[in-house]
Motif scaffolding. Structure first.
Motif, short mmCIF file in Angstrom:
data_model
loop_
_atom_site.label_atom_id
_atom_site.label_comp_id
_atom_site.label_asym_id
_atom_site.label_seq_id
_atom_site.Cartn_x
_atom_site.Cartn_y
_atom_site.Cartn_z
N PRO A 17 50.73 34.13 9.11
CA PRO A 17 51.26 34.16 10.49
C PRO A 17 52.51 33.30 10.64
N GLY A 18 53.49 33.82 11.39
CA GLY A 18 54.72 33.08 11.66
C GLY A 18 55.74 33.13 10.54
N HIS A 19 55.42 33.78 9.44
CA HIS A 19 56.34 33.89 8.30
C HIS A 19 57.03 35.24 8.31
N TYR A 20 58.19 35.33 7.65
CA TYR A 20 58.94 36.58 7.61
C TYR A 20 59.70 36.68 6.28
N ASP A 21 59.93 37.90 5.84
CA ASP A 21 60.66 38.19 4.61
C ASP A 21 60.16 37.36 3.43
N MET A 22 58.86 37.38 3.25
CA MET A 22 58.25 36.63 2.15
C MET A 22 56.94 37.28 1.74
N ARG A 23 56.45 36.93 0.57
CA ARG A 23 55.17 37.43 0.07
C ARG A 23 54.35 36.23 -0.38
N PRO A 24 53.30 35.90 0.37
CA PRO A 24 52.43 34.81 -0.06
C PRO A 24 51.29 35.34 -0.93
N THR A 25 50.92 34.59 -1.94
CA THR A 25 49.75 34.92 -2.75
C THR A 25 48.83 33.71 -2.81
N ARG A 26 47.56 33.96 -2.75
CA ARG A 26 46.55 32.89 -2.76
C ARG A 26 46.02 32.73 -4.18
N LEU A 27 46.04 31.49 -4.66
CA LEU A 27 45.53 31.18 -5.98
C LEU A 27 44.14 30.55 -5.93
N HIS A 28 43.93 29.66 -4.93
CA HIS A 28 42.64 28.97 -4.82
C HIS A 28 42.29 28.76 -3.35
N ASN A 29 41.01 28.91 -3.04
CA ASN A 29 40.46 28.67 -1.71
C ASN A 29 39.43 27.55 -1.77
N PRO A 30 39.20 26.84 -0.67
CA PRO A 30 38.21 25.76 -0.67
C PRO A 30 36.83 26.21 -1.15
N GLY A 31 36.42 27.42 -0.79
CA GLY A 31 35.10 27.91 -1.17
C GLY A 31 34.94 28.22 -2.65
N ASP A 32 36.03 28.10 -3.42
CA ASP A 32 35.95 28.39 -4.85
C ASP A 32 35.14 27.36 -5.63
N VAL A 33 35.05 26.14 -5.11
CA VAL A 33 34.34 25.06 -5.81
C VAL A 33 33.43 24.32 -4.83
N ASN A 34 32.47 23.60 -5.36
CA ASN A 34 31.56 22.82 -4.52
C ASN A 34 32.32 21.82 -3.66
N ASP A 35 32.04 21.82 -2.36
CA ASP A 35 32.65 20.88 -1.41
C ASP A 35 34.18 20.91 -1.43
#
Length: 116
Positions: A17-35
């Motif tokens: 949200p709020g970004h333009y002319d770009m491509r974001p990619t997600r590498l890691h999320n908080p839920g990937d590891v314990n706590d």
């Protein structure tokens, strides 16, 4: 799980949200590891691409891997070049824009606040 390896081919594109002319990619999320509390992404900004002035509720680090990015805060504008980084706390007002002639690659690290 206490760890996660993400291969280059496993990065997931998403809408920022709020970004333009770009491509974001997600590498890691908080839920990937314990706590977990850290989100890591790799964003690719075309020349002219960026994010509108605003804030989020997360501690943030932007690390420029390639290209350059103009960063605007309440104190003015500065240009971040490859190897430069920006670290801010939750609620910090900022905008970024790639005013350079080539795409900018930026590693984005976000940390959600500790829960009481």
């Amino acid at each position: 799980m206490s760890y996660k390896v993400t291969r280059r081919s496993e990065a997931v594109a998403y809408e920022a949200p709020g970004h333009y002319d770009m491509r974001p990619t997600r590498l890691h999320n908080p839920g990937d590891v314990n706590d977990g509390r850290i989100t890591v992404g790799l964003s690719h900004f075309l020349p002219g691409g960026g994010c509108h002035f605003g804030s989020n509720a997360l501690e943030s680090i932007y690390y420029v891997l390639a290209g350059e990015m103009d960063l605007t805060t309440d104190d003015g504008t500065t240009t971040l070049h490859a190897g430069d980084s920006f670290h801010c706390g939750p609620g910090t007002q900022k905008a970024i824009q790639n005013n350079g002639p080539v795409s900018c690659q930026m590693l984005v690290i976000l940390t959600r606040p500790e829960q009481a």
